[in-house]
Write an enzyme that holds these catalytic residues in place. Sequence first.
Site, PDB file in Angstrom:
ATOM      1  N   HIS A 122       0.864  -1.201   0.000  1.00  0.00           N
ATOM      2  CA  HIS A 122       0.000   0.000   0.000  1.00  0.00           C
ATOM      3  C   HIS A 122       0.889   1.236   0.000  1.00  0.00           C
ATOM      4  O   HIS A 122       1.511   1.567   1.001  1.00  0.00           O
ATOM      5  CB  HIS A 122      -0.904   0.025   1.238  1.00  0.00           C
ATOM      6  CG  HIS A 122      -1.851   1.190   1.248  1.00  0.00           C
ATOM      7  ND1 HIS A 122      -3.205   1.035   1.336  1.00  0.00           N
ATOM      8  CD2 HIS A 122      -1.647   2.524   1.176  1.00  0.00           C
ATOM      9  CE1 HIS A 122      -3.794   2.228   1.316  1.00  0.00           C
ATOM     10  NE2 HIS A 122      -2.853   3.150   1.227  1.00  0.00           N
ATOM     11  N   HIS A 139       1.635   5.412  -1.766  1.00  0.00           N
ATOM     12  CA  HIS A 139       1.307   6.585  -2.587  1.00  0.00           C
ATOM     13  C   HIS A 139       2.596   7.126  -3.176  1.00  0.00           C
ATOM     14  O   HIS A 139       3.502   7.518  -2.430  1.00  0.00           O
ATOM     15  CB  HIS A 139       0.644   7.674  -1.739  1.00  0.00           C
ATOM     16  CG  HIS A 139      -0.636   7.218  -1.114  1.00  0.00           C
ATOM     17  ND1 HIS A 139      -1.864   7.402  -1.696  1.00  0.00           N
ATOM     18  CD2 HIS A 139      -0.870   6.538   0.035  1.00  0.00           C
ATOM     19  CE1 HIS A 139      -2.802   6.871  -0.930  1.00  0.00           C
ATOM     20  NE2 HIS A 139      -2.230   6.339   0.129  1.00  0.00           N
ATOM     21  N   LEU A 140       2.670   7.150  -4.515  1.00  0.00           N
ATOM     22  CA  LEU A 140       3.878   7.673  -5.170  1.00  0.00           C
ATOM     23  C   LEU A 140       3.690   9.086  -5.704  1.00  0.00           C
ATOM     24  O   LEU A 140       4.670   9.748  -6.032  1.00  0.00           O
ATOM     25  CB  LEU A 140       4.295   6.754  -6.331  1.00  0.00           C
ATOM     26  CG  LEU A 140       4.878   5.403  -5.956  1.00  0.00           C
ATOM     27  CD1 LEU A 140       5.070   4.541  -7.208  1.00  0.00           C
ATOM     28  CD2 LEU A 140       6.211   5.551  -5.215  1.00  0.00           C
ATOM     29  N   LYS A 163      -9.420   0.003  -5.569  1.00  0.00           N
ATOM     30  CA  LYS A 163      -9.379   0.722  -4.290  1.00  0.00           C
ATOM     31  C   LYS A 163     -10.700   1.436  -4.034  1.00  0.00           C
ATOM     32  O   LYS A 163     -11.184   2.190  -4.878  1.00  0.00           O
ATOM     33  CB  LYS A 163      -8.227   1.734  -4.297  1.00  0.00           C
ATOM     34  CG  LYS A 163      -8.096   2.545  -3.023  1.00  0.00           C
ATOM     35  CD  LYS A 163      -7.733   1.681  -1.815  1.00  0.00           C
ATOM     36  CE  LYS A 163      -7.863   2.416  -0.502  1.00  0.00           C
ATOM     37  NZ  LYS A 163      -6.734   3.196  -0.113  1.00  0.00           N
ATOM     38  N   HIS A 195     -10.354   1.646   2.129  1.00  0.00           N
ATOM     39  CA  HIS A 195     -10.091   2.672   3.137  1.00  0.00           C
ATOM     40  C   HIS A 195     -11.268   2.561   4.100  1.00  0.00           C
ATOM     41  O   HIS A 195     -12.376   2.993   3.791  1.00  0.00           O
ATOM     42  CB  HIS A 195     -10.005   4.074   2.531  1.00  0.00           C
ATOM     43  CG  HIS A 195      -9.656   5.091   3.573  1.00  0.00           C
ATOM     44  ND1 HIS A 195      -8.423   5.686   3.663  1.00  0.00           N
ATOM     45  CD2 HIS A 195     -10.362   5.567   4.630  1.00  0.00           C
ATOM     46  CE1 HIS A 195      -8.393   6.505   4.714  1.00  0.00           C
ATOM     47  NE2 HIS A 195      -9.569   6.445   5.320  1.00  0.00           N
ATOM     48  N   HIS A 197      -4.365  -0.251   6.098  1.00  0.00           N
ATOM     49  CA  HIS A 197      -3.831   0.553   7.204  1.00  0.00           C
ATOM     50  C   HIS A 197      -4.715   0.503   8.453  1.00  0.00           C
ATOM     51  O   HIS A 197      -5.237   1.530   8.890  1.00  0.00           O
ATOM     52  CB  HIS A 197      -3.574   2.000   6.766  1.00  0.00           C
ATOM     53  CG  HIS A 197      -4.636   2.626   5.881  1.00  0.00           C
ATOM     54  ND1 HIS A 197      -5.957   2.674   6.229  1.00  0.00           N
ATOM     55  CD2 HIS A 197      -4.544   3.237   4.672  1.00  0.00           C
ATOM     56  CE1 HIS A 197      -6.638   3.285   5.272  1.00  0.00           C
ATOM     57  NE2 HIS A 197      -5.792   3.630   4.320  1.00  0.00           N
ATOM     58  N   ASP A 214       1.578   2.728   3.452  1.00  0.00           N
ATOM     59  CA  ASP A 214       0.758   3.937   3.270  1.00  0.00           C
ATOM     60  C   ASP A 214       1.632   5.188   3.304  1.00  0.00           C
ATOM     61  O   ASP A 214       1.184   6.260   3.723  1.00  0.00           O
ATOM     62  CB  ASP A 214      -0.363   4.034   4.315  1.00  0.00           C
ATOM     63  CG  ASP A 214      -1.454   5.019   3.899  1.00  0.00           C
ATOM     64  OD1 ASP A 214      -1.539   5.337   2.701  1.00  0.00           O
ATOM     65  OD2 ASP A 214      -2.204   5.482   4.775  1.00  0.00           O
ATOM     66  N   HIS A 236       3.410  14.704   1.278  1.00  0.00           N
ATOM     67  CA  HIS A 236       2.779  15.991   0.951  1.00  0.00           C
ATOM     68  C   HIS A 236       3.848  17.061   1.060  1.00  0.00           C
ATOM     69  O   HIS A 236       4.785  16.930   1.846  1.00  0.00           O
ATOM     70  CB  HIS A 236       1.659  16.325   1.938  1.00  0.00           C
ATOM     71  CG  HIS A 236       0.461  15.452   1.818  1.00  0.00           C
ATOM     72  ND1 HIS A 236      -0.535  15.665   0.908  1.00  0.00           N
ATOM     73  CD2 HIS A 236       0.105  14.323   2.496  1.00  0.00           C
ATOM     74  CE1 HIS A 236      -1.464  14.734   1.030  1.00  0.00           C
ATOM     75  NE2 HIS A 236      -1.106  13.896   1.983  1.00  0.00           N
ATOM     76  N   ALA A 259      -3.394  14.971   5.444  1.00  0.00           N
ATOM     77  CA  ALA A 259      -3.094  13.710   6.132  1.00  0.00           C
ATOM     78  C   ALA A 259      -2.049  12.927   5.351  1.00  0.00           C
ATOM     79  O   ALA A 259      -2.180  12.771   4.141  1.00  0.00           O
ATOM     80  CB  ALA A 259      -4.365  12.884   6.253  1.00  0.00           C
TER      81      ALA A 259
HETATM   82  O1  DOR Z   1      -2.796   9.614   5.715  1.00  0.00           O
HETATM   83  C1  DOR Z   1      -3.243   9.338   4.610  1.00  0.00           C
HETATM   84  N1  DOR Z   1      -2.733   9.878   3.471  1.00  0.00           N
HETATM   85  N2  DOR Z   1      -4.267   8.504   4.542  1.00  0.00           N
HETATM   86  C2  DOR Z   1      -4.903   8.275   3.385  1.00  0.00           C
HETATM   87  O2  DOR Z   1      -5.846   7.542   3.407  1.00  0.00           O
HETATM   88  C3  DOR Z   1      -4.505   8.964   2.132  1.00  0.00           C
HETATM   89  C4  DOR Z   1      -3.111   9.390   2.196  1.00  0.00           C
HETATM   90  C5  DOR Z   1      -2.757  10.371   1.095  1.00  0.00           C
HETATM   91  O3  DOR Z   1      -3.015  10.072  -0.084  1.00  0.00           O
HETATM   92  O4  DOR Z   1      -2.196  11.414   1.400  1.00  0.00           O
HETATM   93 ZN    ZN Z   2      -3.200   5.178   1.523  1.00  0.00          ZN
END
Ligand code: DOR
Ligand code: ZN
Length: 353
Positions: free
Chosen positions: A20, A22-23, A106, A143, A181, A254, A258, A270
């Site tokens: 799991h 995020h790129l 997803k 999720h 997660h 996960d 950001h 988040a």
């Molecule tokens: O903390 C998180 N960040 N939880 C998520 O479900 C999405 C993720 C994000 O894409 O930033």
């Molecule tokens: Zn995620």
Amino acid sequence: MTNALMTDQSIRITQPDDWHLHLRDGAALTTTVAHTAERFARAIVMPNLKPPITSVAAARDYRARILDAIPQGLSFEPLMTLYLTDDLSPDEITAARESGLIIAVKYYPAGATTNSDSGVTEISKSYSVIERMIDEGMPLLLHGEVTNPEIDIFDREQCFIDEVLDPLTQRYPELKVVLEHITTKNAVDFVNSQKDNIAATITVHHLLYNRNDLLAGGVRPHFYCLPILKRNTHQQALLNAASSGSRQFFLGTDSAPHEQDRKESDCGCAGIYSAPAAIELYAEVFESLNALDKLEGFASFFGPDFYGLPRNKNSINLTKTPWTMDQDFQFDNSCVIPIRAGETISWQLGKDS
Ligand code: DOR
Ligand code: ZN
């Protein structure tokens, strides 16, 4: 077959995968893909881009951009996902399976988290897609949080299990599901009560931290993620699950980068960026539990077994050589603050594997 070799100071395990991740996209891939590919052989790439990845064609193009960002000398396989919307067609599921590139779908409840606005408004709208997923043997990745604003943010996972997941698994007992997660004892107990077509991923930040780390003595935006960190009794249940040797729990970071300004803001995003030290920190967790012998199953075996993929053949070394995490990394035109920025990490990834 195991590649495991263990002493107090050094371990060797079969190369892990991240189930799991995020790129993001564009220039950010230079940083994110390198950090993950240095550690993991494969990763399931989340589709919550802007706009989200809702078609096979978009997933194929995104995958090509990821492959372009792999540093020379490393090999890495992105496993793509489709973003479930109220109007995704069942035929897209068949096309996804036939593409050989897309491994899962997803499900974001609309509004639950980052870029989830196009998510599912009501699960019953997705029944025909879910039925096609069962026919095609494609897992649904959840999720698992309700979005009802009246439900306390700390109760949203438990509420999702009671109101959405439990009825869903009863309606479709053959559906393969990953509750992503997980953050609560309720989730651990639910997964333990199910057959092995129901599994869960556990992040390293939910193993390392609880809500005191986020809130006690000051608000720390870099600990803000969704689902939100819970109280330490829930953290303990996750630690027990990850080190239990159960095949229904496996590694999913996960890792969710950001830009610094978007985290350190009056309405911060988040996500915790753990990719630059993910397997090292899982090793730290398992060592603290005196359970390093359980790391390889959790990190390298149970994920591919669940997805019906071969286990990796090569191995990685981790040694007890403390190092200091960078304060930040270049991220698009800005920077991203990683987990443990400027702090010591006790396990180090070996140079040769
Ligand atoms: O903390 C998180 N960040 N939880 C998520 O479900 C999405 C993720 C994000 O894409 O930033
Ligand atoms: Zn995620």
